[in-house]
Design an enzyme around this catalytic site. Structure first.
Site, mmCIF file in Angstrom:
data_model
loop_
_atom_site.group_PDB
_atom_site.id
_atom_site.type_symbol
_atom_site.label_atom_id
_atom_site.label_comp_id
_atom_site.label_asym_id
_atom_site.label_seq_id
_atom_site.Cartn_x
_atom_site.Cartn_y
_atom_site.Cartn_z
ATOM 1 N N HIS A 137 0.812 -1.224 0.000
ATOM 2 C CA HIS A 137 0.000 0.000 0.000
ATOM 3 C C HIS A 137 0.847 1.277 0.000
ATOM 4 O O HIS A 137 1.914 1.344 0.614
ATOM 5 C CB HIS A 137 -0.928 0.013 1.228
ATOM 6 C CG HIS A 137 -0.163 0.058 2.520
ATOM 7 N ND1 HIS A 137 0.185 1.234 3.135
ATOM 8 C CD2 HIS A 137 0.356 -0.925 3.282
ATOM 9 C CE1 HIS A 137 0.855 0.982 4.233
ATOM 10 N NE2 HIS A 137 0.975 -0.330 4.343
ATOM 11 N N HIS A 146 12.150 -0.406 -12.922
ATOM 12 C CA HIS A 146 11.928 -1.839 -13.173
ATOM 13 C C HIS A 146 11.963 -2.580 -11.844
ATOM 14 O O HIS A 146 12.999 -2.606 -11.174
ATOM 15 C CB HIS A 146 13.008 -2.383 -14.123
ATOM 16 C CG HIS A 146 12.832 -3.844 -14.450
ATOM 17 N ND1 HIS A 146 13.703 -4.507 -15.281
ATOM 18 C CD2 HIS A 146 11.911 -4.751 -14.074
ATOM 19 C CE1 HIS A 146 13.307 -5.771 -15.393
ATOM 20 N NE2 HIS A 146 12.235 -5.949 -14.669
HETATM 21 C C1 COA Z 1 24.217 -6.449 -8.680
HETATM 22 C C2 COA Z 1 24.371 -6.743 -10.146
HETATM 23 C C3 COA Z 1 23.584 -5.700 -10.964
HETATM 24 C C4 COA Z 1 25.830 -6.814 -10.584
HETATM 25 O O1 COA Z 1 26.371 -5.571 -10.743
HETATM 26 P P1 COA Z 1 27.850 -5.380 -11.298
HETATM 27 O O2 COA Z 1 28.095 -3.914 -11.367
HETATM 28 O O3 COA Z 1 28.045 -6.163 -12.544
HETATM 29 O O4 COA Z 1 28.697 -5.962 -10.121
HETATM 30 P P2 COA Z 1 29.694 -7.206 -10.086
HETATM 31 O O5 COA Z 1 29.104 -8.405 -10.766
HETATM 32 O O6 COA Z 1 31.017 -6.713 -10.534
HETATM 33 O O7 COA Z 1 29.732 -7.519 -8.535
HETATM 34 C C5 COA Z 1 30.308 -6.635 -7.608
HETATM 35 C C6 COA Z 1 30.350 -7.359 -6.278
HETATM 36 O O8 COA Z 1 29.020 -7.550 -5.806
HETATM 37 C C7 COA Z 1 28.736 -8.934 -5.625
HETATM 38 N N1 COA Z 1 27.359 -9.141 -6.049
HETATM 39 C C8 COA Z 1 26.841 -8.999 -7.287
HETATM 40 N N2 COA Z 1 25.530 -9.217 -7.262
HETATM 41 C C9 COA Z 1 25.208 -9.517 -5.999
HETATM 42 C C10 COA Z 1 23.987 -9.849 -5.358
HETATM 43 N N3 COA Z 1 22.851 -9.876 -6.053
HETATM 44 N N4 COA Z 1 24.017 -10.067 -4.017
HETATM 45 C C11 COA Z 1 25.178 -10.016 -3.310
HETATM 46 N N5 COA Z 1 26.369 -9.695 -3.880
HETATM 47 C C12 COA Z 1 26.371 -9.467 -5.201
HETATM 48 C C13 COA Z 1 29.746 -9.655 -6.492
HETATM 49 O O9 COA Z 1 29.960 -10.963 -6.040
HETATM 50 C C14 COA Z 1 30.943 -8.760 -6.351
HETATM 51 O O10 COA Z 1 31.546 -9.015 -5.128
HETATM 52 P P3 COA Z 1 33.159 -8.955 -4.959
HETATM 53 O O11 COA Z 1 33.547 -7.539 -5.303
HETATM 54 O O12 COA Z 1 33.360 -9.308 -3.534
HETATM 55 O O13 COA Z 1 33.676 -9.956 -5.928
HETATM 56 C C15 COA Z 1 23.848 -8.149 -10.474
HETATM 57 O O14 COA Z 1 24.655 -9.134 -9.842
HETATM 58 C C16 COA Z 1 22.415 -8.360 -10.051
HETATM 59 O O15 COA Z 1 22.098 -8.768 -8.937
HETATM 60 N N6 COA Z 1 21.539 -8.053 -11.020
HETATM 61 C C17 COA Z 1 20.129 -8.230 -10.884
HETATM 62 C C18 COA Z 1 19.611 -8.682 -12.251
HETATM 63 C C19 COA Z 1 18.152 -8.945 -12.251
HETATM 64 O O16 COA Z 1 17.477 -8.982 -11.249
HETATM 65 N N7 COA Z 1 17.629 -9.121 -13.433
HETATM 66 C C20 COA Z 1 16.230 -9.376 -13.604
HETATM 67 C C21 COA Z 1 15.859 -9.129 -15.032
HETATM 68 S S1 COA Z 1 14.181 -9.533 -15.341
#
Ligand code: COA
Length: 215
Positions: A137, A146
């Site tokens: 709510h 998104h």
């Molecule tokens: C967070 C996210 C955007 C990655 O961002 P990025 O800029 O590429 O970051 P990186 O992959 O370089 O990760 C950076 C750090 O965060 C950590 N990390 C990435 N995603 C994480 C998550 N969801 N939860 C916890 N830690 C995460 C990585 O392990 C890395 O840790 P480190 O520095 O200790 O190695 C991606 O992992 C994510 O969660 N995306 C969501 C996508 C989604 O929901 N899509 C749906 C489409 S319908």
């Protein structure tokens, strides 16, 4: 009842889901697709012809038509909307979504299967409330946001423009997420997140500023 003609911008994975919703909605008739990949022009996608690219739309002299921007990237969607201001945009809500009576949903927004939007929530323009997302709510969801599949927002949550909440993330009540920020998949957001940062984990912590717009 005459069906509203609509063109879907995008012929990729996200568009597949949007097309399904538009077909199920019952009041819209898809007349074709637009995609900026020149190799797709003239092809069929989900049974509809790719009519051309942005130029095709900008030069559109056919009957009035509404658009839906079926592009998952928030920044790309925002740029497209800025160039297509002469068009109306259709709003698409999957028939299995539960939307309370006094919810406002902006133009161009897509609400996917089994999403729940509770009373008093306001959803801006060109937002995506993805499959199974819960918006409790009085949430305020800005334009071009998104909410990924399975996101859960408590009451009175505010999400700034173009923010992306990753799949399965939860946000407790009364918290704000800043414009352009990204919340990682599975995060638990328990305090305000500023603009333009990436936050991950349980509880969510800011790990960096976002240098370039991306999903
Ligand atoms: C967070 C996210 C955007 C990655 O961002 P990025 O800029 O590429 O970051 P990186 O992959 O370089 O990760 C950076 C750090 O965060 C950590 N990390 C990435 N995603 C994480 C998550 N969801 N939860 C916890 N830690 C995460 C990585 O392990 C890395 O840790 P480190 O520095 O200790 O190695 C991606 O992992 C994510 O969660 N995306 C969501 C996508 C989604 O929901 N899509 C749906 C489409 S319908």
């Amino acid at each position: 009842m005459s069906l509203q003609p609509v063109i879907v911008y995008g012929a990729g994975g996200h568009a597949k889901v949007v097309i399904d919703i538009l077909e199920l909605a019952g009041h819209l008739r898809i007349i074709g697709l637009i995609d900026d990949d020149p190799t797709k022009a003239g092809n069929l996608f989900c049974g509809y012809k790719v009519l051309g690219d942005m130029k095709t739309l900008l030069e559109w002299h056919g009957d009035p038509v509404a658009l839906v921007l079926a592009i998952g990237d928030n920044h790309a969607r925002s740029r497209l909307a800025g160039r297509l201001t002469r068009f109306q945009f259709a709003t698409a809500v999957h028939p299995t979504a539960t939307v309370a009576q006094n919810v406002l949903i902006g133009e161009g927004t897509v609400v996917m299967a089994h999403a729940v939007i509770n009373p008093g929530a306001v959803i801006g323009n060109h937002a995506i409330v993805n499959t199974g997302a819960i918006v409790d709510h009085d949430c305020l969801i800005s334009d071009f946001v998104h909410l990924s599949p399975g996101v859960k927002l408590g009451g009175h949550v505010t999400i700034g423009s173009k923010a992306h909440v990753g799949i399965g993330a939860s946000v407790i009540n009364d918290v704000g997420i800043g414009a352009g920020s990204i919340i990682g998949a599975g995060a638990a957001v328990v305090e305000d997140i500023p603009d333009g940062v990436l936050a991950v984990g349980v509880p969510a912590r800011v790990i960096k500023a976002i240098e370039e717009p991306h999903q």
